[in-house]
Design a protein around this motif. Structure first.
Motif, PDB file in Angstrom:
ATOM      1  N   LEU A 152       7.137  44.417  29.903  1.00 58.44           N
ATOM      2  CA  LEU A 152       8.057  45.539  30.041  1.00 58.44           C
ATOM      3  C   LEU A 152       7.638  46.465  31.181  1.00 58.44           C
ATOM      4  O   LEU A 152       8.495  47.038  31.874  1.00 58.44           O
ATOM      5  CB  LEU A 152       8.142  46.307  28.723  1.00 58.44           C
ATOM      6  CG  LEU A 152       8.773  45.540  27.555  1.00 58.44           C
ATOM      7  CD1 LEU A 152       8.797  46.397  26.298  1.00 58.44           C
ATOM      8  CD2 LEU A 152      10.176  45.065  27.906  1.00 58.44           C
ATOM      9  N   GLU A 153       6.355  46.612  31.401  1.00 60.75           N
ATOM     10  CA  GLU A 153       5.903  47.393  32.555  1.00 60.75           C
ATOM     11  C   GLU A 153       6.315  46.725  33.860  1.00 60.75           C
ATOM     12  O   GLU A 153       6.678  47.395  34.834  1.00 60.75           O
ATOM     13  CB  GLU A 153       4.387  47.584  32.495  1.00 60.75           C
ATOM     14  CG  GLU A 153       3.949  48.574  31.413  1.00 60.75           C
ATOM     15  CD  GLU A 153       2.441  48.683  31.290  1.00 60.75           C
ATOM     16  OE1 GLU A 153       1.738  47.791  31.816  1.00 60.75           O
ATOM     17  OE2 GLU A 153       1.971  49.655  30.658  1.00 60.75           O
ATOM     18  N   ALA A 154       6.289  45.389  33.889  1.00 61.63           N
ATOM     19  CA  ALA A 154       6.726  44.661  35.081  1.00 61.63           C
ATOM     20  C   ALA A 154       8.226  44.826  35.315  1.00 61.63           C
ATOM     21  O   ALA A 154       8.680  44.858  36.467  1.00 61.63           O
ATOM     22  CB  ALA A 154       6.367  43.182  34.957  1.00 61.63           C
ATOM     23  N   LEU A 155       9.001  44.951  34.246  1.00 59.41           N
ATOM     24  CA  LEU A 155      10.432  45.209  34.420  1.00 59.41           C
ATOM     25  C   LEU A 155      10.651  46.589  35.022  1.00 59.41           C
ATOM     26  O   LEU A 155      11.534  46.778  35.866  1.00 59.41           O
ATOM     27  CB  LEU A 155      11.157  45.095  33.079  1.00 59.41           C
ATOM     28  CG  LEU A 155      11.229  43.705  32.447  1.00 59.41           C
ATOM     29  CD1 LEU A 155      12.075  43.738  31.180  1.00 59.41           C
ATOM     30  CD2 LEU A 155      11.781  42.679  33.417  1.00 59.41           C
ATOM     31  N   ARG A 156       9.869  47.552  34.595  1.00 57.52           N
ATOM     32  CA  ARG A 156       9.966  48.899  35.175  1.00 57.52           C
ATOM     33  C   ARG A 156       9.623  48.907  36.661  1.00 57.52           C
ATOM     34  O   ARG A 156      10.131  49.730  37.421  1.00 57.52           O
ATOM     35  CB  ARG A 156       9.003  49.838  34.453  1.00 57.52           C
ATOM     36  CG  ARG A 156       9.512  50.450  33.185  1.00 57.52           C
ATOM     37  CD  ARG A 156       8.455  51.360  32.600  1.00 57.52           C
ATOM     38  NE  ARG A 156       8.913  52.092  31.432  1.00 57.52           N
ATOM     39  CZ  ARG A 156       8.130  52.783  30.625  1.00 57.52           C
ATOM     40  NH1 ARG A 156       6.816  52.817  30.865  1.00 57.52           N
ATOM     41  NH2 ARG A 156       8.633  53.428  29.589  1.00 57.52           N
ATOM     42  N   ALA A 157       8.757  47.996  37.083  1.00 53.99           N
ATOM     43  CA  ALA A 157       8.257  47.987  38.456  1.00 53.99           C
ATOM     44  C   ALA A 157       9.125  47.162  39.401  1.00 53.99           C
ATOM     45  O   ALA A 157       8.761  46.991  40.569  1.00 53.99           O
ATOM     46  CB  ALA A 157       6.824  47.455  38.474  1.00 53.99           C
ATOM     47  N   PRO A 160       7.209  39.241  35.579  1.00 57.77           N
ATOM     48  CA  PRO A 160       7.871  39.037  36.866  1.00 57.77           C
ATOM     49  C   PRO A 160       7.219  39.862  37.982  1.00 57.77           C
ATOM     50  O   PRO A 160       6.819  41.018  37.762  1.00 57.77           O
ATOM     51  CB  PRO A 160       9.298  39.498  36.610  1.00 57.77           C
ATOM     52  CG  PRO A 160       9.194  40.465  35.476  1.00 57.77           C
ATOM     53  CD  PRO A 160       8.027  40.025  34.640  1.00 57.77           C
ATOM     54  N   GLU A 161       7.115  39.260  39.158  1.00 58.21           N
ATOM     55  CA  GLU A 161       6.674  40.003  40.332  1.00 58.21           C
ATOM     56  C   GLU A 161       7.738  41.044  40.696  1.00 58.21           C
ATOM     57  O   GLU A 161       8.901  40.920  40.298  1.00 58.21           O
ATOM     58  CB  GLU A 161       6.430  39.040  41.491  1.00 58.21           C
ATOM     59  CG  GLU A 161       5.249  38.090  41.275  1.00 58.21           C
ATOM     60  CD  GLU A 161       3.926  38.834  41.227  1.00 58.21           C
ATOM     61  OE1 GLU A 161       3.628  39.577  42.185  1.00 58.21           O
ATOM     62  OE2 GLU A 161       3.204  38.688  40.222  1.00 58.21           O
ATOM     63  N   PRO A 162       7.386  42.088  41.465  1.00 59.22           N
ATOM     64  CA  PRO A 162       8.331  43.202  41.712  1.00 59.22           C
ATOM     65  C   PRO A 162       9.669  42.792  42.315  1.00 59.22           C
ATOM     66  O   PRO A 162      10.682  43.429  42.049  1.00 59.22           O
ATOM     67  CB  PRO A 162       7.544  44.115  42.653  1.00 59.22           C
ATOM     68  CG  PRO A 162       6.117  43.864  42.306  1.00 59.22           C
ATOM     69  CD  PRO A 162       6.031  42.410  41.980  1.00 59.22           C
ATOM     70  N   SER A 170      12.030  34.173  43.809  1.00 57.96           N
ATOM     71  CA  SER A 170      11.884  34.938  42.570  1.00 57.96           C
ATOM     72  C   SER A 170      10.696  34.353  41.814  1.00 57.96           C
ATOM     73  O   SER A 170      10.750  33.234  41.315  1.00 57.96           O
ATOM     74  CB  SER A 170      13.159  34.838  41.723  1.00 57.96           C
ATOM     75  OG  SER A 170      12.981  35.489  40.484  1.00 57.96           O
ATOM     76  N   LEU A 171       9.627  35.117  41.726  1.00 56.73           N
ATOM     77  CA  LEU A 171       8.364  34.603  41.190  1.00 56.73           C
ATOM     78  C   LEU A 171       7.992  35.333  39.909  1.00 56.73           C
ATOM     79  O   LEU A 171       8.000  36.565  39.854  1.00 56.73           O
ATOM     80  CB  LEU A 171       7.251  34.776  42.219  1.00 56.73           C
ATOM     81  CG  LEU A 171       5.880  34.200  41.866  1.00 56.73           C
ATOM     82  CD1 LEU A 171       5.952  32.677  41.765  1.00 56.73           C
ATOM     83  CD2 LEU A 171       4.846  34.614  42.906  1.00 56.73           C
TER      84      LEU A 171
END
Length: 313
Positions: free
Chosen positions: A22-27, A96-98, A209-210
């Motif tokens: 979820l932090e990666a989704l925010r980023a 997910p990567e940014p 998309s990585l």
């Protein structure tokens, strides 16, 4: 106008990994417009964690563990009711990567002399950067030259199926073709769903998309699954005999590849007795029974719409 993207994340007893996801989704450089978190009755404080640390998320608390299949069916149904244009489906151990979502959105744009894709999948790597063999999408056989060129333009290739680790799906196509089959519980639900979505249409892998899939071990689908082999067998029988995802020729093609993979699984297993018992039970249940309608399964989880209990913060 920019499409409304709803990310759907299904989780079960993996608070630390869910937090990272979820932090990666925010980023994300282009973030999702909505984030739907489906908690599969974890019983470990996951809902409290989501409410406290990710108040922007729409939390769907299911009263029982429905597996990945039921979780994604419930989450997608909820996202569709909210008017999503695109659905970004992710496991709770996917980071997910940014630029992951931005690249998928670029891949979904029409152009290149072909219809717009109805599905775009991310490149999935393990924690050490190697391509994850468990999540490598199947290439589309006999793709047209226009489809090949369109996919190559976004650093990809045409595909026939994908996994729920990270895939962006056209919401209208889901409305037309239906939700994942909740009664699969786990295994092959994403295979059946994406094959059904893609039958007669165009989808692609986008390498730009990585995402990192943080599984406990690095391996492919022929690794020894132990007692879960039951779901592999039962659901494959359902797929080949009950689903409209495959053409007759594809049933033969993928049926043959399934048998070869099962042979490799048995060959590499240290507990073939368990696999044999699961094989027998899976074949029996797959042939004698059929999956319940997904709407019926979802209605049993909560309200009359089959969406369970929703907390939107």
């Amino acid at each position: 106008m920019s499409p409304v993207v709803a990310a759907v994340v299904v989780t079960f007893r993996r608070r630390a990994l869910l937090t990272e996801a979820l932090e990666a989704l925010r980023a994300q450089s282009r973030g999702p417009d909505r984030v739907v978190v489906v908690d599969n009755a974890s019983g470990d404080g996951t809902p409290e964690l989501v409410r406290a640390r990710f108040p922007e998320a729409e939390l769907l608390e299911l009263p029982a563990n429905t597996g990945g299949a039921g979780g994604f069916a419930a989450g997608i149904a909820h996202a569709l009711d909210g008017g999503a244009d695109l659905l970004w489906l992710l496991d709770d151990d996917t980071v997910p990567e940014p630029g992951a979502l931005a690249a998928l959105l670029t891949a979904m744009e029409p152009g290149g002399g072909t219809e717009a894709p109805v599905l775009a999948a991310s490149r999935v790597v393990w924690t050490d950067g190697r391509d994850h063999p468990m999540n490598t999408p199947r290439r589309k056989p006999r793709a047209s030259s226009a489809e090949l060129a369109r996919a190559e333009a976004v650093n990809g290739y045409p595909i026939r199926s994908a996994s729920f680790v990270s895939v962006l799906v056209d919401a209208d196509r889901v409305r037309a073709r239906g939700l994942p089959i909740a009664d699969y519980f786990l295994w092959n639900d994403d295979f059946e769903f994406t094959m059904r979505i893609l039958r007669g249409r165009f989808g692609l892998l986008c390498r730009d998309s990585l995402v990192v899939h943080k599984t406990a071990t690095f391996g492919s689908t022929d690794a020894d699954p132990g007692p879960r082999f039951y779901y592999e067998v039962r659901n494959k029988v359902w797929l080949f005999t009950r689903s409209r995802a495959l053409s007759p020729a594809e049933r033969l093609l993928y049926g043959g590849s399934t048998l070869r993979r099962w042979v490799r699984t048995f060959t590499g297993s240290q507990d073939r007795g368990t696999l044999l018992r699961c094989l027998a039970r899976g074949l029996g249940d797959g042939l004698r029974k059929r999956p319940r309608p997904t709407g019926e399964v979802l209605r049993s989880l909560g309200d009359r719409h089959g969406r369970g209990q929703t907390t939107s913060m």
